[in-house]
Design an enzyme around this catalytic site. Structure first.
Site, PDB file in Angstrom:
ATOM      1  CG  HIS A 196      23.144  16.472 -12.756  1.00 16.10           C
ATOM      2  ND1 HIS A 196      23.879  15.345 -12.984  1.00 16.10           N
ATOM      3  CD2 HIS A 196      23.706  17.055 -11.663  1.00 16.10           C
ATOM      4  CE1 HIS A 196      24.841  15.250 -12.067  1.00 16.10           C
ATOM      5  NE2 HIS A 196      24.744  16.273 -11.251  1.00 16.10           N
TER       6      HIS A 196
ATOM      7  CE1 TYR B  83      36.229  13.994  -4.966  1.00 10.75           C
ATOM      8  CE2 TYR B  83      37.037  14.442  -7.195  1.00 10.75           C
ATOM      9  CZ  TYR B  83      36.140  14.692  -6.168  1.00 10.75           C
ATOM     10  OH  TYR B  83      35.148  15.637  -6.340  1.00 10.75           O
TER      11      TYR B  83
ATOM     12  CG  ASP C 163      24.737  20.049  -6.533  1.00 15.91           C
ATOM     13  OD1 ASP C 163      25.229  19.457  -5.558  1.00 15.91           O
ATOM     14  OD2 ASP C 163      24.968  19.739  -7.716  1.00 15.91           O
TER      15      ASP C 163
ATOM     16  CG  ASP D  66      27.488  16.818  -3.525  1.00 17.35           C
ATOM     17  OD1 ASP D  66      26.555  17.648  -3.489  1.00 17.35           O
ATOM     18  OD2 ASP D  66      28.003  16.418  -4.580  1.00 17.35           O
TER      19      ASP D  66
ATOM     20  CG  ASP E 105      -2.144  -0.778   1.036  1.00 16.89           C
ATOM     21  OD1 ASP E 105      -2.464  -1.042  -0.140  1.00 16.89           O
ATOM     22  OD2 ASP E 105      -2.787  -1.152   2.025  1.00 16.89           O
TER      23      ASP E 105
ATOM     24  CD  GLU F 161      29.714  19.594  -9.206  1.00 16.52           C
ATOM     25  OE1 GLU F 161      29.958  18.644  -8.459  1.00 16.52           O
ATOM     26  OE2 GLU F 161      28.614  19.784  -9.740  1.00 16.52           O
TER      27      GLU F 161
ATOM     28  CG  HIS G  69      34.027  15.274 -10.900  1.00 22.44           C
ATOM     29  ND1 HIS G  69      33.876  16.642 -10.839  1.00 22.44           N
ATOM     30  CD2 HIS G  69      34.518  14.900  -9.695  1.00 22.44           C
ATOM     31  CE1 HIS G  69      34.232  17.060  -9.639  1.00 22.44           C
ATOM     32  NE2 HIS G  69      34.642  16.033  -8.923  1.00 22.44           N
TER      33      HIS G  69
ATOM     34  NE  ARG H 195      31.549  17.001  -5.346  1.00 21.95           N
ATOM     35  CZ  ARG H 195      31.622  15.727  -5.013  1.00 21.95           C
ATOM     36  NH1 ARG H 195      32.690  15.017  -5.329  1.00 21.95           N
ATOM     37  NH2 ARG H 195      30.645  15.131  -4.334  1.00 21.95           N
TER      38      ARG H 195
ATOM     39  CD  GLU I 136      28.082  20.780  -6.321  1.00 24.09           C
ATOM     40  OE1 GLU I 136      28.053  19.903  -5.434  1.00 24.09           O
ATOM     41  OE2 GLU I 136      27.503  20.654  -7.411  1.00 24.09           O
TER      42      GLU I 136
ATOM     43  CG  HIS J 204      28.003   9.077  -7.992  1.00 27.12           C
ATOM     44  ND1 HIS J 204      27.671   8.653  -9.254  1.00 27.12           N
ATOM     45  CD2 HIS J 204      28.306  10.393  -8.133  1.00 27.12           C
ATOM     46  CE1 HIS J 204      27.780   9.657 -10.106  1.00 27.12           C
ATOM     47  NE2 HIS J 204      28.159  10.728  -9.450  1.00 27.12           N
TER      48      HIS J 204
ATOM     49  CG  HIS K 155      25.701  19.921 -12.751  1.00 28.75           C
ATOM     50  ND1 HIS K 155      24.577  20.349 -12.084  1.00 28.75           N
ATOM     51  CD2 HIS K 155      26.526  19.426 -11.780  1.00 28.75           C
ATOM     52  CE1 HIS K 155      24.709  20.095 -10.787  1.00 28.75           C
ATOM     53  NE2 HIS K 155      25.886  19.546 -10.576  1.00 28.75           N
TER      54      HIS K 155
HETATM   55  N1  GLY Z   1      25.293  16.395  -6.149  1.00 28.99           N
HETATM   56  C1  GLY Z   1      25.420  16.041  -7.493  1.00 28.99           C
HETATM   57  C2  GLY Z   1      26.422  16.831  -8.168  1.00 28.99           C
HETATM   58  O1  GLY Z   1      27.188  17.514  -7.536  1.00 28.99           O
HETATM   59  O2  GLY Z   1      26.465  16.870  -9.347  1.00 28.99           O
HETATM   60 MN    MN Z   2      26.758  19.304  -8.673  1.00 28.44          MN
HETATM   61 MN    MN Z   3      26.808  18.196  -5.594  1.00 25.88          MN
END
Ligand code: GLY
Ligand code: MN
Ligand code: MN
Length: 443
Positions: free
Chosen positions: A362, A393, A268, A257, A34, A389, A351, A410, A412, A240, A355
């Site tokens: 995103h 690492y 973010d 994050d 449910d 960001e 990375h 990081r 950001e 992640h 974004h």
């Molecule tokens: N928290 C996802 C990113 O930084 O893209």
């Molecule tokens: Mn981000």
């Molecule tokens: Mn982030």
């Protein structure tokens, strides 16, 4: 005219006269027996309606000749029994008034109405290839229209991707969106500050996550915009990571994050700080390096900058720092250009530098100018919101100085492109070494 109505009008103005756009919201998803997963409306649908109930479809008909453009909403009927269990529903009449559409019908009437609305329309606009349900509905509706061919009725002869138009619109945030995103970023920034103040060696990652969630919710944000990452020590090197169940140890850095979603808009933010409030020398060295990379990226954020220039600026600083700190051997790489040409920096920075940010973390919007030859990376414009960001690492590996092993950092921020340059929306979260150490009571 509401912002939602203005967007609908702008969208209709881009379609052929008499063309029809169809946009359902997100489906509900069952979790077990449910219980459903927490419902979140579709961002495109919300962008054009402000309506958050499930089982809803927006249909737009572009103006043609004397006939004005129309916005038609299909939604759940009022239902006293269901409202006792699940809460208020607008119903078509209530929704028509509250959300300023031209007409509203019960969702059960969608099939019949679509047969009428698509008759003689030159084109249909919808999210091509996104929803098997909608693809099947389109097939049924078009077949129903074609059945009337003997009476001279024609079906649309072309289909267009509705999301391509909406993606471009969503990329430029209007004043209301900018104000909301600033509020979301302030709440998230304060949550990061709260987490810093609460942190002590030995705390579990989830205990620190709870501080963030507490601040989001008490500030009126509905939920996190994405699953928070709270990563102590070596966990910060898992990009992640989100199980958030490990115990921190004295001397760990902690990477958080996390950003809230406020009234459908995301924030973010990432901050990295020592759990005991005091950076060690190696931690500080790499932290200052990431901070300098972020400053270099931010320095180019202004109208006209090519999107990838931001990443290139951050990479250049990080690559130089990797040589200076011995993360990359100077004996092997003569210069920063060598490092970048061989992509050696990707061992520690794998990375992108940011974004788009908006209704989705995103967010929608092409990163390339799809209308230009060669599809180059696009130029920034006032009203765009993006994250900046960079990170570093360091996984243990031969040849990598041991003092840096297992450090993951990081930083950001959320940034609005303004006519003059940019505004950082997320600076409520302490970022400089001295500010972090002061916030944590170690200075
Ligand atoms: N928290 C996802 C990113 O930084 O893209
Ligand atoms: Mn981000
Ligand atoms: Mn982030």
């Amino acid at each position: 005219m509401s912002a939602f109505a203005a967007r609908r009008a702008r969208l209709c103005a881009q379609m052929q006269p008499g063309a029809v756009a169809i946009l359902p919201t997100a489906p509900e998803a069952m979790r077990n027996s449910d219980t459903d997963y927490l419902y979140r409306h579709d961002s495109y649908f919300y962008y054009l309606t402000g309506f958050t109930e499930p089982d809803s479809v927006l249909v737009l008909v572009a103006a043609k000749g004397d006939a004005p453009a129309q916005a038609i909403l299909f939604c759940r009927q009022k239902n006293l029994e269901r409202e006792i269990w699940d809460g208020f529903r607008y119903g078509p009449d209530g929704a028509r008034t509250a959300f300023g559409v031209d007409a509203a019908f019960p969702i059960e009437e969608l099939d019949g109405e679509m047969t009428r609305l698509l008759a003689n329309a030159p084109a249909a606009w919808y999210a091509l290839g996104h929803s098997a349900t909608l693809d099947l509905q389109m097939k049924t509706w078009l077949q129903n229209v074609r059945r009337q061919a003997r009476s001279g009725v024609t079906a649309p002869t072309v289909a267009h991707d509705l999301l391509a138009l909406l993606d471009e619109m969503r990329l430029l945030k209007d004043d209301g969106e900018q104000a909301l995103m600033l509020r979301a970023a302030i709440i998230s920034g304060r949550a990061h500050e709260r987490a810093m103040r609460a942190s002590k060696p030995g705390m579990f990652e989830y205990e620190i996550e709870a501080e963030l969630l507490h601040e989001f919710r008490r500030s009126g944000a509905q939920y996190p915009a994405y699953t928070p990452i709270v990563a102590a020590g070596a966990n910060a090197c898992v990009l992640h990571y989100n199980v958030n169940n490990a115990q921190s140890r004295d001397g760990d850095l902690i990477l958080i994050d996390a950003g809230c979603e406020l009234d459908s808009y995301a924030s973010d933010i990432t901050r990295t700080y020592p759990i005991n409030g005091r950076f060690t020398d190696p931690q500080k060295t790499l932290y200052e390096l990431v901070l300098a990379a972020q400053a270099a990226a931010l320095a180019v954020v202004r109208p006209g900058t090519i999107y990838t220039d931001m990443h290139d600026a951050a990479v250049r600083v990080l690559a130089q720092g990797m040589l200076d700190t011995g993360l990359l051997a100077k004996a092997k790489f003569g210069s920063v250009d060598d490092v970048i040409a061989e992509r050696a920096h990707q061992q520690f920075y794998m990375h992108g530098t940011g974004h788009w940010l908006g209704l989705d973390v995103h967010d929608a919007g092409a990163y390339r100018d799809v209308n230009a030859a060669g599809k180059p990376s696009r130029a920034l414009q006032p009203g765009m919101v993006l994250t900046v960001e960079p990170g570093i690492y360091v996984r243990p590996a031969e040849g990598v100085p041991e003092q840096f092993w297992n450090i993951g950092i990081r930083i950001e921020d959320d940034v609005l492109v303004t006519p003059q340059g940019h505004a950082i929306l997320s600076d409520a979260a302490p970022k400089l070494v001295a500010d972090i150490e002061r916030t944590m009571g170690k200075q």
